[in-house]
Design an enzyme around this catalytic site. Structure first.
Site, PDB file in Angstrom:
ATOM      1  CG  HIS A 114      -0.148  -0.105   2.579  1.00  0.00           C
ATOM      2  ND1 HIS A 114       0.643   1.018   3.075  1.00  0.00           N
ATOM      3  CD2 HIS A 114       0.208  -0.994   3.239  1.00  0.00           C
ATOM      4  CE1 HIS A 114       1.124   0.813   4.061  1.00  0.00           C
ATOM      5  NE2 HIS A 114       1.178  -0.558   4.318  1.00  0.00           N
ATOM      6  CD  GLU A 218       2.252  -5.843   8.022  1.00  0.00           C
ATOM      7  OE1 GLU A 218       2.446  -7.073   7.742  1.00  0.00           O
ATOM      8  OE2 GLU A 218       2.877  -5.017   7.642  1.00  0.00           O
TER       9      GLU A 218
END
Ligand SMILES: *[C@@H]1O[C@H](CO)[C@@H](O)[C@H](O)[C@H]1NC(C)=O
Ligand SMILES: *[C@@H]1O[C@H](CO)[C@@H](O)[C@H](O)[C@H]1NC(C)=O
Ligand SMILES: *[C@@H]1O[C@H](CO)[C@@H](O)[C@H](O)[C@H]1NC(C)=O
Ligand SMILES: *[C@@H]1O[C@H](CO)[C@@H](O)[C@H](O)[C@H]1NC(C)=O
Ligand SMILES: *[C@@H]1O[C@H](CO)[C@@H](O)[C@H](O)[C@H]1NC(C)=O
Length: 366
Positions: A114, A218
């Site tokens: 990202h 994550e």
């Protein structure tokens, strides 16, 4: 929560019973025990051990694809302009799949991190030690919100740069558009993927309809940036996107007290790859995820360590093989808690957090 994750790991066994085609034209129904992944070297700069990772930018290097001829160039025919490196590579990969036994599939994964989020900016602003001991546990500081952080303006610019790059690659390099898209459920990935691909002119057969998968998120720390929002929130944000089966309305994994370690992350990274490789016969696959999680995926794939700064991406040619023998056992550590401070720490680092007077260490909860 350890239990919730471990029970999801029974998916490994589930995947092993899969009888779906895992590459176009292959109906592999033979039973197998596990999938072994290897990253096939020799095609991308990123997995050449002699290449430097410093300041590498995939957008100025044709994604890292090495200029070379392939044995299949000779029988690659097309009308008009000479074939590009990417067209010849795509033909080569398709030829690998056509020539390999049913137990072997090749896929090319585009693993993208990202763009910069507010949690990245805050870690820089406060410094990593103070961030880890205290600030990361807050939702924000009154100016910035970093719980399930959105992109900073710099992060949006990185995603726009990725979008410009992909547009050019598709038209100039005739690079294959992804056939499938996956994303972490965290907002920074959803938005990055949407900016990167959402307005491209894509082949009709390869529309941008991503699937949100829990295990692409994550590494689960106690930081609020690793807590996701609800399925309803994601659906309202991006109504055309899909969710994997069983995606829960609320976040059942993050608990703010204990964190998974690399062994647990490795195990669920293998689970999510097994799901993708078992359920999806696509060869060209985009995944938008995180630095830690992409590191874990690369480890499962047998790729050398390759760190990504925000907005960067790494391609991997993966050879997956269905193996008959039992999967070698691996120990998965229990989730553990970390000592943090109830206020900004005096100091911190390798020795742990030293909390200021009146702001004692938060109790360790197991
Ligand atoms: C996976 O395949 C590689 C390459 O064939 C081999 O070296 C390795 O031992 C295999 N690993 C497992 C766990 O099967
Ligand atoms: C690969 O070939 C292209 C086109 O000839 C060239 O522009 C580019 O610099 C080459 N890249 C490398 C790494 O040699
Ligand atoms: C193309 O060439 C490769 C390598 O010689 C060969 O394995 C493959 O069967 C050929 N494909 C076709 C369609 O001729
Ligand atoms: C909050 O954190 C951001 C970084 O994410 C920083 O730019 C801002 O100045 C901080 N605000 C306060 C009030 O400390
Ligand atoms: C997603 O991308 C589309 C196409 O560019 C755009 O219209 C839409 O506003 C974007 N949504 C979000 C939440 O970024």
């Amino acid at each position: 929560m350890v239990n919730a994750l471990i029970s999801s790991l029974s998916l490994v066994a589930l995947a092993a019973q899969g009888s779906l085609a895992w590459k176009a034209g292959s109906e592999c129904t033979s039973s197998y025990s596990y999938i072994n992944y290897t990253s096939v070297p020799g095609f991308f700069v990123q997995d050449d051990p002699s290449s430097s990772t410093t300041n590498f930018d995939y957008t100025t290097s044709n994604f890292g694809l090495i200029n070379q001829t392939y044995p299949t160039d000779a029988n690659f025919t097309q009308c008009g302009a000479p074939a590009t490196q990417w067209q010849r590579f795509a033909h080569y990969v398709n030829s690998l799949n056509a020539a390999s036994p049913a137990s072997v599939a090749y896929k090319v994964l585009f693993l993208a991190r990202h763009g910069e989020g507010w949690h990245n900016a805050a870690e820089t602003y406060y410094g990593t030690p103070a961030w880890n001991c205290y600030y990361s546990l807050l939702d924000g500081n009154g100016t910035a919100v970093w719980a399930d952080a959105l992109l900073t303006p710099a992060g949006v610019a990185q995603a726009v740069k990725a979008n410009t790059f992909w547009r050019s690659q598709l038209s100039q390099q005739k690079m294959p558009a992804p056939q499938s898209y996956y994303s972490s459920p965290l907002s920074r990935c959803l938005i990055t993927a949407n900016i990167t691909f959402g307005d491209l002119s894509l082949p009709a057969a390869r529309p941008f309809v991503p699937t949100v998968k829990e295990f692409f998120r994550e590494g689960i720390s106690i930081h609020t940036c690793d807590r996701r929002r609800s399925k309803s929130y994601i659906h309202d944000l991006l109504p055309s996107w899909k969710f994997e089966d069983g995606f829960s309305e609320t976040d059942l994994i993050w608990n703010g007290v204990t964190a998974e370690d690399s062994s647990g992350q490795y195990a669920r990274s293998k689970v999510v790859l097994d799901e993708v490789f078992t359920d999806d016969e696509a060869t060209w696959i985009s995944v938008t995820s995180h630095s830690g999680e992409i590191g874990s995926l690369l480890s499962v794939l047998g790729h050398r360590s390759w760190s990504l700064s925000t907005g960067q991406a790494v391609p991997v040619l993966v050879k997956a093989e269905r193996m008959p023998a039992p999967y070698p056992s691996k120990t998965i550590a229990a989730w553990s808690s970390a000592v943090t401070c109830a206020g900004p720490p005096v100091s911190s680092g390798a020795g742990g957090c030293v909390c200021s007077t009146g702001a004692t260490a938060l109790p360790t909860v197991v």
